[in-house]
Design an enzyme around this catalytic site. Structure first.
Site, PDB file in Angstrom:
ATOM      1  N   HIS A 137      53.094 102.198 -36.581  1.00 53.97           N
ATOM      2  CA  HIS A 137      52.804 103.079 -37.706  1.00 53.97           C
ATOM      3  C   HIS A 137      53.614 104.364 -37.506  1.00 53.97           C
ATOM      4  O   HIS A 137      53.074 105.412 -37.191  1.00 53.97           O
ATOM      5  CB  HIS A 137      51.300 103.383 -37.734  1.00 53.97           C
ATOM      6  CG  HIS A 137      50.793 103.965 -39.015  1.00 53.97           C
ATOM      7  ND1 HIS A 137      51.612 104.550 -39.954  1.00 53.97           N
ATOM      8  CD2 HIS A 137      49.524 104.076 -39.506  1.00 53.97           C
ATOM      9  CE1 HIS A 137      50.874 104.985 -40.968  1.00 53.97           C
ATOM     10  NE2 HIS A 137      49.611 104.692 -40.724  1.00 53.97           N
TER      11      HIS A 137
ATOM     12  N   ARG B 196      45.303 107.779 -46.958  1.00 48.65           N
ATOM     13  CA  ARG B 196      46.216 108.852 -46.544  1.00 48.65           C
ATOM     14  C   ARG B 196      47.686 108.471 -46.636  1.00 48.65           C
ATOM     15  O   ARG B 196      48.499 109.226 -47.140  1.00 48.65           O
ATOM     16  CB  ARG B 196      45.935 109.294 -45.109  1.00 48.65           C
ATOM     17  CG  ARG B 196      45.017 110.490 -45.021  1.00 48.65           C
ATOM     18  CD  ARG B 196      44.206 110.396 -43.770  1.00 48.65           C
ATOM     19  NE  ARG B 196      43.384 109.211 -43.858  1.00 48.65           N
ATOM     20  CZ  ARG B 196      42.175 109.185 -44.388  1.00 48.65           C
ATOM     21  NH1 ARG B 196      41.631 110.279 -44.836  1.00 48.65           N
ATOM     22  NH2 ARG B 196      41.482 108.064 -44.474  1.00 48.65           N
ATOM     23  N   THR B 197      48.036 107.307 -46.107  1.00 46.74           N
ATOM     24  CA  THR B 197      49.464 106.987 -46.055  1.00 46.74           C
ATOM     25  C   THR B 197      50.008 106.860 -47.474  1.00 46.74           C
ATOM     26  O   THR B 197      51.011 107.480 -47.826  1.00 46.74           O
ATOM     27  CB  THR B 197      49.699 105.706 -45.227  1.00 46.74           C
ATOM     28  OG1 THR B 197      49.117 105.909 -43.942  1.00 46.74           O
ATOM     29  CG2 THR B 197      51.176 105.432 -45.054  1.00 46.74           C
TER      30      THR B 197
ATOM     31  N   ARG C 196      53.256  98.813 -46.599  1.00 51.78           N
ATOM     32  CA  ARG C 196      52.254  98.502 -45.575  1.00 51.78           C
ATOM     33  C   ARG C 196      51.919  97.031 -45.713  1.00 51.78           C
ATOM     34  O   ARG C 196      51.772  96.538 -46.843  1.00 51.78           O
ATOM     35  CB  ARG C 196      51.006  99.361 -45.779  1.00 51.78           C
ATOM     36  CG  ARG C 196      49.842  98.906 -44.928  1.00 51.78           C
ATOM     37  CD  ARG C 196      48.687  99.878 -44.958  1.00 51.78           C
ATOM     38  NE  ARG C 196      48.996 101.076 -44.189  1.00 51.78           N
ATOM     39  CZ  ARG C 196      48.095 102.007 -43.888  1.00 51.78           C
ATOM     40  NH1 ARG C 196      46.862 101.897 -44.317  1.00 51.78           N
ATOM     41  NH2 ARG C 196      48.432 103.063 -43.175  1.00 51.78           N
TER      42      ARG C 196
END
Ligand code: NCD
Length: 312
Positions: free
Chosen positions: A132, A54-55, A104
């Site tokens: 996050h 998703r990210t 990330r």
């Protein structure tokens, strides 16, 4: 000269700034065509040293929907990190190749360190069990869309509150947004870290209730935030196996819940929400992941000072 801003943790933005990003995100969701050229000629670099669906892809989709371009890697083994290049050197060079970087990293603090070397905005897409912030923006836009406002709800967090970075970022932010009551549902071993609990109690006027089972509190909850047990952060497999099925939300467990409660989850889910719950109107986790694209569009515009953030 443009002021260089980063988003490493939610505290980097004031409440007004967070809410403005959420509001522009909602407008982008309603009227995407208005923003389709906002990032024309700009490039987003994504550096993912840890897995992501998703990210990573919501940032890609966000930049493409703004008319921008993409470079980056989703597997650090394909980059020069593998040859021993330092994070600082990688980041310095990415500043020549791109206008904004999302990264990330499994190490807590890596995005903060990267921001010291960077000539372009750095966005933290998750650092270890720490923070996050863009999931927090995704969570805020979802709460605002489905509950009308961010403030004033009874919010329950359930699952891995120890290692879950989405919880750590969101709970601090909701406290700043005047949440009056948090309910923490977890096995003792996966409780919210004491330091964070203390920080919340000392700095905010709010109640924190801790319980072991969802059934004990289901009737009180406005926002139920389910989380995955963070397998990759456990030190031994046995503990994970013992705790992995601590919570399985099913239709039975939500029969007594408020009719307007919402059920959120940052995803990926493993076993903690039974698929039968997906059809309940209160389940908003897929909409949540969709809204994540639009709030990230707004964030990119803010950090690049384009679109609605162009200075007059
Ligand atoms: C979360 C994460 O990476 O921390 N996923 C996400 O970004 N939506 C949650 C998780 O992995 O459990």
């Amino acid at each position: 000269m443009r002021e260089l801003r980063h988003l490493i943790e939610p505290e980097d933005f004031t409440l007004a700034e967070l809410e403005e990003v959420v509001d522009y995100g909602l407008d982008m969701f309603e009227n995407p065509a208005k923003y389709s050229d906002a990032c024309k000629g700009k490039i987003l670099a994504s550096l993912f040293f840890e897995p992501s669906t998703r990210t990573k892809f919501s940032f890609d989709a966000a930049m493409l929907r703004l008319g921008g371009g993409l470079i980056g890697f989703a597997d650090a083994n394909t980059s020069s990190t593998k040859k021993g290049e330092s994070l600082g050197d990688t980041i310095k060079v990415m500043g020549y190749y791109s206008d904004i970087v999302v990264m990330r990293h499994p190490k807590e603090g890596a995005p903060k360190l990267a921001s010291k070397y960077s000539s372009v905005p750095i966005i933290n897409g998750g650092d270890g069990g720490h923070q996050h912030p863009t999931q927090t923006l995704t969570d805020l836009i979802t709460i605002k869309k489905f509950k009308g406002q961010i403030e004033g709800h009874t919010v329950a967090f359930c699952g891995d509150l120890k290692y879950g970075r989405t919880v750590h970022s969101l709970i601090r932010t909701l406290a700043r947004f005047n949440t009056k009551k948090f309910i923490l549902i977890s096995p003792e071993e996966l409780a919210l870290p004491n330091a964070l609990k203390r920080q919340l109690k000392e700095n905010f006027d709010l109640e924190i209730k801790e319980v072991r089972y969802i059934e004990e509190v289901i009737e009180e909850i406005d926002v139920l935030y389910m989380t995955r047990i963070q397998k990759e952060r456990f030190f031994n497999e046995e503990d994970y196996l013992r705790l992995k099925n601590s919570y399985i939300l099913d239709n039975d467990k939500i029969t007594l819940a408020k009719k307007d409660m919402i059920i959120m989850h940052p995803l990926p889910r493993v076993n903690e929400i039974s698929p039968e719950v997906d059809d309940d109107d209160r389940a908003v986790y897929f909409e949540q992941s969709q809204l994540g694209v639009y709030v990230r569009m707004a964030l990119i515009c803010k950090l690049l000072e384009v679109g609605p953030y162009v200075r007059g």
